[in-house]
Design an enzyme around this catalytic site. Structure first.
Site, mmCIF file in Angstrom:
data_model
loop_
_atom_site.group_PDB
_atom_site.id
_atom_site.type_symbol
_atom_site.label_atom_id
_atom_site.label_comp_id
_atom_site.label_asym_id
_atom_site.label_seq_id
_atom_site.Cartn_x
_atom_site.Cartn_y
_atom_site.Cartn_z
ATOM 1 N N CYS A 79 0.078 8.374 -22.811
ATOM 2 C CA CYS A 79 0.576 9.026 -24.142
ATOM 3 C C CYS A 79 1.382 8.771 -25.067
ATOM 4 O O CYS A 79 2.292 8.070 -25.459
ATOM 5 C CB CYS A 79 1.535 10.513 -23.554
ATOM 6 S SG CYS A 79 1.710 11.809 -24.721
ATOM 7 N N CYS A 85 8.064 12.389 -27.602
ATOM 8 C CA CYS A 85 8.344 13.547 -26.956
ATOM 9 C C CYS A 85 9.499 14.249 -25.927
ATOM 10 O O CYS A 85 9.116 12.560 -25.141
ATOM 11 C CB CYS A 85 6.998 14.278 -26.255
ATOM 12 S SG CYS A 85 6.480 15.756 -24.926
ATOM 13 N N ASN A 310 10.880 28.037 1.443
ATOM 14 C CA ASN A 310 9.584 26.660 1.426
ATOM 15 C C ASN A 310 10.416 25.915 2.705
ATOM 16 O O ASN A 310 9.119 25.503 3.622
ATOM 17 C CB ASN A 310 10.133 26.010 0.198
ATOM 18 C CG ASN A 310 9.612 24.924 -0.359
ATOM 19 O OD1 ASN A 310 8.486 25.208 -0.279
ATOM 20 N ND2 ASN A 310 10.118 24.055 -0.710
ATOM 21 N N CYS A 400 18.758 17.737 -5.580
ATOM 22 C CA CYS A 400 17.976 17.523 -7.577
ATOM 23 C C CYS A 400 18.741 16.382 -8.302
ATOM 24 O O CYS A 400 18.536 16.466 -9.189
ATOM 25 C CB CYS A 400 17.332 18.688 -7.659
ATOM 26 S SG CYS A 400 19.088 20.348 -7.885
#
Length: 445
Positions: A79, A85, A310, A400
């Site tokens: 990118c 970003c 899930n 996570c």
């Protein structure tokens, strides 16, 4: 009256430094006159010149302006806006090295925070590609006349400004390559300065874009949105208030779904529901969880933080009974519907806040021999003490955030008599510092 302390002016000349290591959020670490300095855009082993971007009492920050001696892990970012970003932080590092760094971050957290080490390190789960993987994202929107119109994308690193990009390589191409057309669409709307964000939600086939509106759209605006959607094979939803106001632009909306072929399952979900962003890694992750649990036909499994099923439904293909518990009543409703739609009659689901005291919950009145935990970033500390009381002998913990995994691993081992059998990372978010991991615990007999 106390005088306001004046902030020291930052040095204007670049400083040369040797980068020693990488932080958990992908900043290079060096020491200048004994003081820790975190340098954006650098990699371990590199010699760089950097400019200071902030100075504080205990640490400083900077950004690379020149790489004098590059790391062997350094690659050319895909990118053009990398470094500006905030959507990615590791595009300058080889993908394999990224995964190795995440594995090391997880292991260091387990050791330093939880005082535990896995007996086995699992091989990392990686996708077929590290690009175009994101199927869920929240994109900022801002009409900026000086920039030529509407900007859509992730926010700039450390800023509220929207990054000026024409393409996002980590978003699924259906949206990542559509950003210029979306910008031109919003430029034409009367409420172009009243759209702060667009949320993306994708199933295997259908793509939904949720436009957040601070003011109602005019009839002419609605007509332009209606013409745009089919031309670009997307479905537009509008959100004029909280999440409960999300509605399709026209008609009854669409069904979003994803398949789990290894388990002969299809799971439906709403655009606002939580789902994993990377479908390839999600399928691999579910298979690994099922394999680690070594499910048998007489197993009774507890699935905490079960979401829309899930893990629950795949596990139900192999176990006698699976009970899912989740705090979001809407997700629980979707889980029940998914179980029924897939003809599974050996599941049950309950709504419960797993961060509050639990006493008379019906699922606490039975027993389980195996459990799966998939908590949010804050971890599962509040429910861990229930597991040994329920008879759980084997636990798979999907995390996570390595910090709370390590904390909870320490609790399971030191306070509840489990041992950490294995742990490994899953590259759910390539090119970012986000670490997703999975760990197996077994009750000491």
């Amino acid at each position: 009256m106390a005088r306001k302390r004046r902030r020291k002016q930052l040095p204007t000349e670049p400083v040369e430094a040797q980068i020693e290591s990488l932080t958990h959020d992908a900043k290079g670490v060096t020491h200048i006159d004994g003081k820790a300095t975190f340098v954006h855009g650098s990699l371990p082993g590199e010699s760089v010149r950097f400019l200071y971007t902030g100075r504080w009492r205990k640490y400083d920050e900077g950004r690379v302006v020149e790489v004098l001696k590059p790391s062997a892990e350094r690659v050319e970012p895909k990118c053009s806006q990398f470094g500006v970003c905030g959507g990615c932080s590791l595009q300058h590092q080889d993908s394999k090295a990224q995964v190795q760094a995440k594995q090391q971050s997880m292991l260091e957290s387990l050791q330093h925070i939880g005082n535990v080490e896995p007996a086995q390190i699992l091989p990392p789960l990686v996708g077929e590609t590290a690009w175009g993987y994101r199927r869920k994202a929240r994109l900022g929107v801002r009409f900026v006349p000086k920039k030529g119109g509407t900007l859509i994308g992730f926010r700039e690193r450390g800023s509220s400004f929207i990054t000026d990009i024409d393409c996002c390589h980590i978003l699924h191409p259906r949206v990542g390559e559509l950003l210029p057309e979306m910008s031109r669409l919003i430029d034409q709307l009367s409420i172009r300065d009243q759209i702060p964000q667009i949320e993306m939600a994708m199933g295997d086939e259908v793509c939904v874009l949720i436009f957040r509106l601070l003011e109602p759209a005019s009839d002419e605006d609605l007509a332009k949105l209606q013409a745009f959607a089919p031309a670009h094979k997307i479905t537009i939803y509008l959100q004029e208030g909280g999440p409960e106001t999300i509605r399709p632009l026209q008609g009854e909306g669409v069904t979003l779904s994803y398949q789990l072929p290894a388990f002969d399952l299809t799971l439906d979900f709403l655009p606002s529901d939580f789902t994993q962003v990377n479908s390839d890694i999600n399928r691999q992750m579910i298979q690994r969880a099922v394999d680690l649990l070594q499910l048998q036909g007489d197993d009774r499994v507890l699935d905490l933080f079960c979401g829309l099923g899930n893990f629950t439904l795949p596990m139900a293909r192999h176990a006698a009974r699976v009970t899912g518990v989740e705090g979001d009543a809407g997700l629980v409703a979707r889980a029940r519907e998914n179980a029924s739609r897939n003809h599974l009659d050996n599941t049950s689901f309950y709504t419960a806040n797993l961060y509050e005291t639990l006493d008379n919950e019906p699922w606490l009145q039975t027993s389980f021999n195996k459990a799966l935990l998939d908590p949010p970033r804050s971890g599962a500390q509040e429910v861990l003490h229930h597991l040994p009381k329920l008879g759980v002998e084997r636990i798979v913990y999907v995390s996570c955030y390595p910090g709370t995994l390590a904390r909870d691993a320490g609790i399971l081992v030191a306070e509840h008599g489990y041992r950490l059998i294995s742990a490994g990372v899953m590259d759910m978010f390539p090119h970012t510092a986000h670490v997703e991991s999975i760990a197996l615990f077994e009750k000491v007999k």
